[in-house]
Design an enzyme around this catalytic site. Structure first.
Site, PDB file in Angstrom:
ATOM      1  N   HIS A  70     -14.368   3.069  18.877  1.00 42.95           N
ATOM      2  CA  HIS A  70     -13.276   2.046  18.804  1.00 42.95           C
ATOM      3  C   HIS A  70     -12.744   1.904  17.463  1.00 42.95           C
ATOM      4  O   HIS A  70     -12.079   0.724  17.164  1.00 42.95           O
ATOM      5  CB  HIS A  70     -13.460   0.786  19.696  1.00 42.95           C
ATOM      6  CG  HIS A  70     -13.502   1.117  21.127  1.00 42.95           C
ATOM      7  ND1 HIS A  70     -12.840   1.425  21.900  1.00 42.95           N
ATOM      8  CD2 HIS A  70     -14.916   1.108  21.711  1.00 42.95           C
ATOM      9  CE1 HIS A  70     -13.172   1.830  23.276  1.00 42.95           C
ATOM     10  NE2 HIS A  70     -14.445   1.425  23.188  1.00 42.95           N
ATOM     11  N   ASN A  78     -32.227 -30.942  -4.403  1.00 40.99           N
ATOM     12  CA  ASN A  78     -32.094 -30.107  -3.418  1.00 40.99           C
ATOM     13  C   ASN A  78     -31.020 -30.291  -2.300  1.00 40.99           C
ATOM     14  O   ASN A  78     -31.013 -31.506  -1.927  1.00 40.99           O
ATOM     15  CB  ASN A  78     -33.445 -29.692  -2.674  1.00 40.99           C
ATOM     16  CG  ASN A  78     -33.422 -28.486  -1.916  1.00 40.99           C
ATOM     17  OD1 ASN A  78     -32.342 -27.738  -1.777  1.00 40.99           O
ATOM     18  ND2 ASN A  78     -34.396 -28.419  -1.237  1.00 40.99           N
ATOM     19  N   GLY A  79     -29.915 -29.673  -2.229  1.00 38.83           N
ATOM     20  CA  GLY A  79     -28.814 -29.900  -1.503  1.00 38.83           C
ATOM     21  C   GLY A  79     -27.368 -29.836  -2.242  1.00 38.83           C
ATOM     22  O   GLY A  79     -27.445 -29.223  -3.014  1.00 38.83           O
ATOM     23  N   ARG A 112     -38.223 -19.616  -2.570  1.00 38.45           N
ATOM     24  CA  ARG A 112     -37.145 -20.377  -2.291  1.00 38.45           C
ATOM     25  C   ARG A 112     -36.035 -20.676  -3.078  1.00 38.45           C
ATOM     26  O   ARG A 112     -34.781 -21.238  -2.699  1.00 38.45           O
ATOM     27  CB  ARG A 112     -37.466 -22.073  -1.799  1.00 38.45           C
ATOM     28  CG  ARG A 112     -38.530 -22.053  -0.666  1.00 38.45           C
ATOM     29  CD  ARG A 112     -38.766 -23.191  -0.249  1.00 38.45           C
ATOM     30  NE  ARG A 112     -39.326 -23.223   1.219  1.00 38.45           N
ATOM     31  CZ  ARG A 112     -38.994 -24.229   2.117  1.00 38.45           C
ATOM     32  NH1 ARG A 112     -38.221 -24.869   2.148  1.00 38.45           N
ATOM     33  NH2 ARG A 112     -39.536 -23.628   3.347  1.00 38.45           N
ATOM     34  N   LYS A 172     -31.431  -5.786   7.092  1.00 38.95           N
ATOM     35  CA  LYS A 172     -32.655  -5.565   6.127  1.00 38.95           C
ATOM     36  C   LYS A 172     -32.229  -4.670   5.058  1.00 38.95           C
ATOM     37  O   LYS A 172     -32.527  -5.116   3.887  1.00 38.95           O
ATOM     38  CB  LYS A 172     -33.968  -4.799   7.002  1.00 38.95           C
ATOM     39  CG  LYS A 172     -34.473  -5.601   8.295  1.00 38.95           C
ATOM     40  CD  LYS A 172     -35.194  -6.845   7.907  1.00 38.95           C
ATOM     41  CE  LYS A 172     -34.291  -8.023   7.954  1.00 38.95           C
ATOM     42  NZ  LYS A 172     -34.804  -9.222   8.130  1.00 38.95           N
TER      43      LYS A 172
HETATM   44  C1  AGP Z   1     -33.556 -12.863   7.046  1.00 44.23           C
HETATM   45  O1  AGP Z   1     -34.164 -11.708   6.357  1.00 44.23           O
HETATM   46  C2  AGP Z   1     -32.943 -13.603   6.041  1.00 44.23           C
HETATM   47  N1  AGP Z   1     -33.469 -13.766   4.743  1.00 44.23           N
HETATM   48  C3  AGP Z   1     -32.040 -14.662   6.774  1.00 44.23           C
HETATM   49  O2  AGP Z   1     -30.953 -14.292   7.255  1.00 44.23           O
HETATM   50  C4  AGP Z   1     -32.876 -15.828   7.571  1.00 44.23           C
HETATM   51  O3  AGP Z   1     -33.279 -15.377   8.928  1.00 44.23           O
HETATM   52  C5  AGP Z   1     -31.874 -16.924   8.077  1.00 44.23           C
HETATM   53  O4  AGP Z   1     -31.584 -17.676   6.704  1.00 44.23           O
HETATM   54  C6  AGP Z   1     -32.530 -18.065   8.855  1.00 44.23           C
HETATM   55  O5  AGP Z   1     -33.757 -18.460   8.468  1.00 44.23           O
HETATM   56  P1  AGP Z   1     -34.683 -19.255   9.527  1.00 44.23           P
HETATM   57  O6  AGP Z   1     -35.135 -18.549  10.331  1.00 44.23           O
HETATM   58  O7  AGP Z   1     -35.837 -19.855   8.712  1.00 44.23           O
HETATM   59  O8  AGP Z   1     -33.977 -20.546  10.045  1.00 44.23           O
END
Ligand code: AGP
Length: 611
Positions: free
Chosen positions: A507, A99-100, A27, A488
């Site tokens: 375009h 966190n935040g 995270r 990706k």
């Molecule tokens: C995906 O590969 C990403 N890491 C990211 O775009 C992710 O999908 C996005 O942050 C949304 O996360 P969530 O599905 O947990 O809401």
């Protein structure tokens, strides 16, 4: 985004904190730190970089039974030892981890600085601990908990915060406002965290806090109250171990493991939900029956990143199958243009984690305006699942890789199920329904067939690994797949890639085509194939390098593309399930070739809990 973990109990806190931080590392991994309360004083160890850097600095033995820890994903202040959490008040009395984002941090900081308080870090977080310290100095008789309650209204923004005070060695406080927080308990021991996975192996049950709630853990007791002090009664919920434990097993990376899990994760998403004979699907959790669909004349999918791409595919599916006008929205773009919420619109939030602040706050805004909201979510009991109260769990299992793979195919599984269900209540015939349900049933097996082509995909990825520019192009149902494929590659290989509609290419983007630009065409055998073939020819005539994803046996495209990857034949509507698998593996192998940190790409975090 950022991981919080706190321990209070009779055992040594450090191993619990360390293990929790390791499980939460996906995270946030800019820096990490712990604060341990030892005989009336805090020992604070903080290190820039991954947990391994912190671990190298930790004492072998420690006798603290209270402590807090934090993994950081930097927002305010660069990643450094000083900016790492926990942060300590100048008096030395209090430590916090946060966190935040505290949006009014500059204001608070200036105010405290004018009163002679010196700051050590560049973070927004430090204002919380210095403000609390100042308040307790000004009010020497105030209790710790009351002081925390007193300063909370002064903080604007979102937060999950853990607090320890050296004069209250048996008290651990956690507060939540917009950033997830939950705690587990077992035999007088407590672990509080931003995510249940930090303690799921030790504790059978969890309590989730809601916004503007706080938990005060004191020795072997706890109480939950609102920020204003009203006591809140909460049920203990059982923890689903399947959702909370993960190891890489035989795979080198979680990303690869999760790509390989897709035959099973898609099966879990559709299992028990297909009605072959009726040519229909069933979704109990949406709390709607067929008559309710008459009242829906618009579907709005809401999400971010990969989840947004799944929603965009939903637009194509809903419109083509169910003939319901639909839109997909990048969540914060919808929220901040003041959404026009309509009675007959069904809002479908999509999120793997269920903790994405942008998505959740947008759904909340829609709910506040009276909109009907359901969720498509992976994590059971997450903030989004609780807020929406109705929807579809996708049962993908824990997704650790920051780069989402199996979540996407699980989300689109849910969207196909919903689209078929709504379509069957409208114009779709039983024959068309049966054809699609049968096709869906066969998807897990067809994904396995693509995974068997791993060596070929790796070989092709190697050939393309020196390109610095990629265009991913597709049309119709595979336009969202093109966007997802480009995402990706950007995420794990740090290579510039743009997802584009192959129709739109002429375009503008066609100006980029030259032998140094790689064009990845997603061109299966569907109603867009002929148009796609023309677009491929346009790139060919300009000496562009072409990799095409085609349905097996498509010799015409083999003749014009430099390289091809094949998917097994399937129903034309269902090709996104298969084309995306190639693109996931392609990106993985390019990143591997380039030696990138695949499971923890730079600057990213698994779940983005700040707006
Ligand atoms: C995906 O590969 C990403 N890491 C990211 O775009 C992710 O999908 C996005 O942050 C949304 O996360 P969530 O599905 O947990 O809401």
């Amino acid at each position: 985004m950022c991981g919080l973990v706190g321990y209070l109990g009779s055992k040594d806190a450090l191993p619990f904190l360390l293990e929790g931080l390791k499980r939460l590392e996906y995270r946030g991994y800019d820096s990490a730190g712990v604060a341990l309360l030892n005989e009336g004083n805090f020992s604070i160890i903080k290190k820039k970089g991954k947990i391994a850097n912190l671990e190298a600095e930790l004492p072998e033995k420690n006798l603290s039974h209270a402590g807090i820890g934090h993994n950081r994903w930097a927002t305010h202040g660069e990643p450094s030892d000083v900016n790492a959490h926990p942060h300590q008040a100048n008096s030395g009395n209090i430590v916090i981890a946060h966190n935040g984002i505290i949006e009014n941090h500059l204001e608070i900081r200036e105010d405290l600085e004018a009163k002679g308080i010196e700051f050590k870090s560049d973070t927004d977080t430090e204002v919380i601990v210095q403000l609390l310290d100042f308040y307790m100095k000004e009010n020497p008789k105030v209790f710790f908990t009351d002081a925390v309650q007193a300063i909370l209204p002064k903080l604007a923004g979102t937060y999950g915060i853990l607090f320890l005070h050296k004069d209250y060695p048996d008290t651990l406080i956690g507060v939540r406002n917009g950033s997830p927080l939950c705690f587990g308990l077992s035999n007088g021991e407590f672990i509080i965290s931003s995510d249940v996975i930090a303690f799921a192996t030790y504790m059978p049950q969890v309590v989730h806090l809601e916004d503007k709630e706080m938990v005060i853990i004191e020795k072997d007791n706890y109480r939950i109250s609102t920020f204003k002090g009203a006591i809140v009664d909460k049920e203990l919920e059982n923890i689903d171990k399947q959702q909370t434990t993960a190891s890489k097993g035989e795979y080198d990376h979680f990303m690869l493991k999760e790509i390989y899990e897709q035959p099973r994760s898609v099966l879990r998403a559709i299992r028990g939900r297909l009605l072959n004979e009726e040519g229909n699907t069933k979704l109990g959790g949406i709390n709607m029956d067929v008559r309710d669909f008459f009242d829906i004349d618009h579907i709005c999918f809401v999400g971010c990143g990969t989840s947004y791409h799944a929603g965009l595919l939903g637009v194509y599916l809903m419109e083509s199958m169910a003939r319901i006008p639909s839109t997909a929205e990048i969540a914060p773009e919808l929220k901040y243009r003041n959404p026009i919420v309509r009675k007959k619109t069904l809002y479908v939030g999509i999120s793997q984690s269920g903790e994405t602040a942008d998505t959740n706050s947008t759904l909340q805004e829609i709910k506040n305006k009276g909109g009907k909201v359901i969720g498509i979510c992976n994590v059971v009991g997450s903030s989004m699942a609780r807020m929406t109260g109705a929807g579809i769990y996708v049962h993908a299992g824990l997704e650790i890789s920051v780069c989402s793979t199996k979540a996407f195919t699980s989300q689109i599984s849910a969207i196909y199920l919903l689209s078929i269900l709504m379509a069957r209540s409208k114009d779709m015939s039983i024959h068309a329904g049966r054809r699609l349900v049968k096709g869906l049933d066969e998807i897990p097996q067809k994904i396995s067939q693509i995974l068997e082509q791993k060596d070929r995909i790796r070989e092709i990825a190697k050939k393309y690994s020196h390109f610095n520019n990629f265009l991913f192009m597709g049309r119709g149902n595979n336009y969202p797949v093109a966007l997802e494929g480009a995402l990706k590659l950007k995420e794990v290989a740090y290579v510039f890639a743009e997802g584009y509609s192959s129709a739109e290419m002429k375009h503008g983007a066609i100006a980029l085509i030259d032998p140094e630009c790689a064009s990845i065409f997603i061109c299966p055998d569907d109603n867009m194939r002929t148009k796609n073939v023309s677009n491929i020819q346009e790139v060919r005539s300009r000496n562009g390098r072409i990799l095409a994803i085609v349905t097996e046996g498509d010799t015409e495209i083999c003749d014009v593309a430099d390289d091809v990857l094949e998917i097994p034949a399937t129903e034309p509507e269902l090709t996104p399930f298969l084309t995306i698998i190639h693109l996931q593996l392609f990106s993985y192998f390019i990143a591997l070739e380039l030696g990138k940190d695949i499971d923890q790409p730079r600057n990213l975090a698994k779940s983005v809990t700040v707006e």
